[in-house]
Each structure stands twice: as structure tokens, then as C-alpha cells.
Design a protein around this motif. Structure first.
Motif, short mmCIF file in Angstrom:
data_model
loop_
_atom_site.label_atom_id
_atom_site.label_comp_id
_atom_site.label_asym_id
_atom_site.label_seq_id
_atom_site.Cartn_x
_atom_site.Cartn_y
_atom_site.Cartn_z
N SER A 14 45.48 36.91 57.49
CA SER A 14 44.45 37.85 57.07
C SER A 14 43.09 37.43 57.63
O SER A 14 42.74 36.26 57.65
CB SER A 14 44.37 37.91 55.54
OG SER A 14 43.28 38.69 55.14
N THR A 15 42.32 38.41 58.06
CA THR A 15 40.95 38.16 58.49
C THR A 15 39.97 38.84 57.54
O THR A 15 38.77 38.88 57.81
CB THR A 15 40.72 38.67 59.92
OG1 THR A 15 41.04 40.06 59.97
CG2 THR A 15 41.56 37.90 60.92
N ALA A 16 40.48 39.36 56.44
CA ALA A 16 39.64 40.04 55.46
C ALA A 16 38.69 39.04 54.80
O ALA A 16 39.05 37.88 54.60
CB ALA A 16 40.51 40.70 54.39
N PRO A 17 37.48 39.47 54.49
CA PRO A 17 36.56 38.57 53.79
C PRO A 17 37.13 38.22 52.41
O PRO A 17 37.64 39.08 51.70
CB PRO A 17 35.27 39.37 53.66
CG PRO A 17 35.57 40.75 54.12
CD PRO A 17 36.92 40.77 54.75
N ASN A 29 37.34 47.26 47.10
CA ASN A 29 38.59 47.47 47.83
C ASN A 29 39.01 46.20 48.54
O ASN A 29 39.71 46.24 49.54
CB ASN A 29 38.45 48.64 48.80
CG ASN A 29 37.36 48.40 49.82
OD1 ASN A 29 36.66 47.39 49.78
ND2 ASN A 29 37.21 49.33 50.75
N ALA A 30 38.57 45.06 48.04
CA ALA A 30 38.88 43.76 48.65
C ALA A 30 40.39 43.55 48.71
O ALA A 30 41.13 43.94 47.81
CB ALA A 30 38.23 42.64 47.85
N THR A 31 40.83 42.93 49.80
CA THR A 31 42.25 42.61 49.96
C THR A 31 42.49 41.11 50.02
O THR A 31 43.63 40.68 50.20
CB THR A 31 42.81 43.27 51.24
OG1 THR A 31 42.07 42.80 52.36
CG2 THR A 31 42.75 44.79 51.14
N ALA A 32 41.43 40.33 49.88
CA ALA A 32 41.55 38.87 49.88
C ALA A 32 40.64 38.31 48.79
O ALA A 32 39.49 38.71 48.66
CB ALA A 32 41.15 38.29 51.24
N ARG A 50 47.95 45.46 46.62
CA ARG A 50 47.01 45.65 47.72
C ARG A 50 46.47 44.35 48.29
O ARG A 50 45.86 44.35 49.36
CB ARG A 50 45.88 46.57 47.31
CG ARG A 50 44.78 45.91 46.54
CD ARG A 50 43.51 46.77 46.61
NE ARG A 50 42.39 45.99 46.20
CZ ARG A 50 41.56 46.34 45.23
NH1 ARG A 50 41.74 47.47 44.59
NH2 ARG A 50 40.55 45.57 44.92
N GLU A 52 46.38 41.05 50.30
CA GLU A 52 47.13 40.44 51.40
C GLU A 52 46.97 38.93 51.42
O GLU A 52 47.76 38.23 52.05
CB GLU A 52 46.70 41.04 52.74
CG GLU A 52 45.24 40.89 53.05
CD GLU A 52 44.81 41.67 54.28
OE1 GLU A 52 44.20 41.05 55.17
OE2 GLU A 52 45.10 42.88 54.36
#
Length: 142
Positions: A14-17, A29-32, A50, A52
């Protein structure tokens, strides 16, 4: 991703913040997310589908609360990446893995070969795990 990240997964990291659990409001809507010692992970349960990535912080190797958080997430159906972050030591890798961690971001680099060896060192376990291994007593007593 830092060079110290070791993943035991085949999917893309994952590269999500990463948002601290304390800042994870209902309208995000955060995924991490990052779980700190003492955080109540029940707030994550409605969001498991939702997410990741869940990072579990280990500010000190002596603080074992992250093991409980990891196991609880896996037992409640979380299938995304579960990453141990911080004071992650090679001596404890097999324990992290037994609780469901499939990625590690230690403060000090650990070689992937050392992680693989640590996980394989104890193929039999006495307690139930979330890494798919049956306890030895189950094999003995069917």
C-alpha cells in the motif's frame, strides 16, 4: 517504502497515507491506519473491508499489546496487510507471524532470509494461531 520493509505477501504494498487510529473519523475514506499500544481496535471493525493496511506500532519490544490487536483483527476477518512497525526484533518474528502479521517495518533492518528462518524455526505450535497452523495437540488428539 523504506528499505527495511519486509512483506510476506504477494500483492503490492500500500502507498496510501497512514492515518493514526485516533484521527480516523467516521467521515474519512482512509484505507491505511496505524494502531498505537492501548488503542481500542473495535473502532476498526466496521471498516475492515475497506482497509488495505493496518500498521501496529511497537514503540518498545517489551510492549506486547500489539500482538493482541493483530490477533483480534485477524480473528474478526481482516485480510489486508498487517504490518508490525517500530521496535521489531528478529527474536520475536515467529510470534508476530503467529498472531497474523504478514509485513514488518523494523527500526533496524532485518534480512529477509533471517525472517524466513525465524518463522520456520518452530513449525509446531502449542497454542492456536491465526497463521493457519494447527496446534500440535490437535494433531495428537485429532
Amino acid at each position: 517504502m523504506p528499505d527495511t520493509l519486509i512483506r510476506l505477501r504477494d500483492d503490492t504494498a500500500s502507498t496510501a497515507p497512514v492515518v493514526p487510529l485516533a484521527e480516523l473519523g467516521g467521515d474519512t475514506n482512509a484505507t491505511a491506519v496505524r494502531v498505537a499500544p492501548g488503542d481500542d481496535i473495535s473502532a476498526l471493525l466496521p471498516l475492515l473491508g475497506r482497509l488495505e493496511l493496518v500498521e501496529v506500532a511497537f514503540p518498545a519490544y517489551t510492549d506486547g499489546r500489539g500482538y493482541t490487536s493483530a490477533r483480534a483483527l485477524r480473528e474478526r476477518g481482516y485480510t489486508g496487510e498487517l504490518r508490525a512497525v517500530g521496535d521489531v526484533l528478529i527474536d520475536q518474528i515467529s510470534h508476530y507471524h503467529r498472531c497474523g502479521f504478514d509485513a514488518f517495518l523494523p527500526d533496524q533492518p532485518i534480512a529477509r532470509a533471517a525472517i524466513d528462518k525465524a518463522i520456520a524455526t518452530w513449525p509446531e505450535v502449542y497454542q492456536r494461531t491465526v497463521d493457519g497452523r494447527a496446534p500440535i495437540w490437535a494433531a495428537r488428539h485429532g
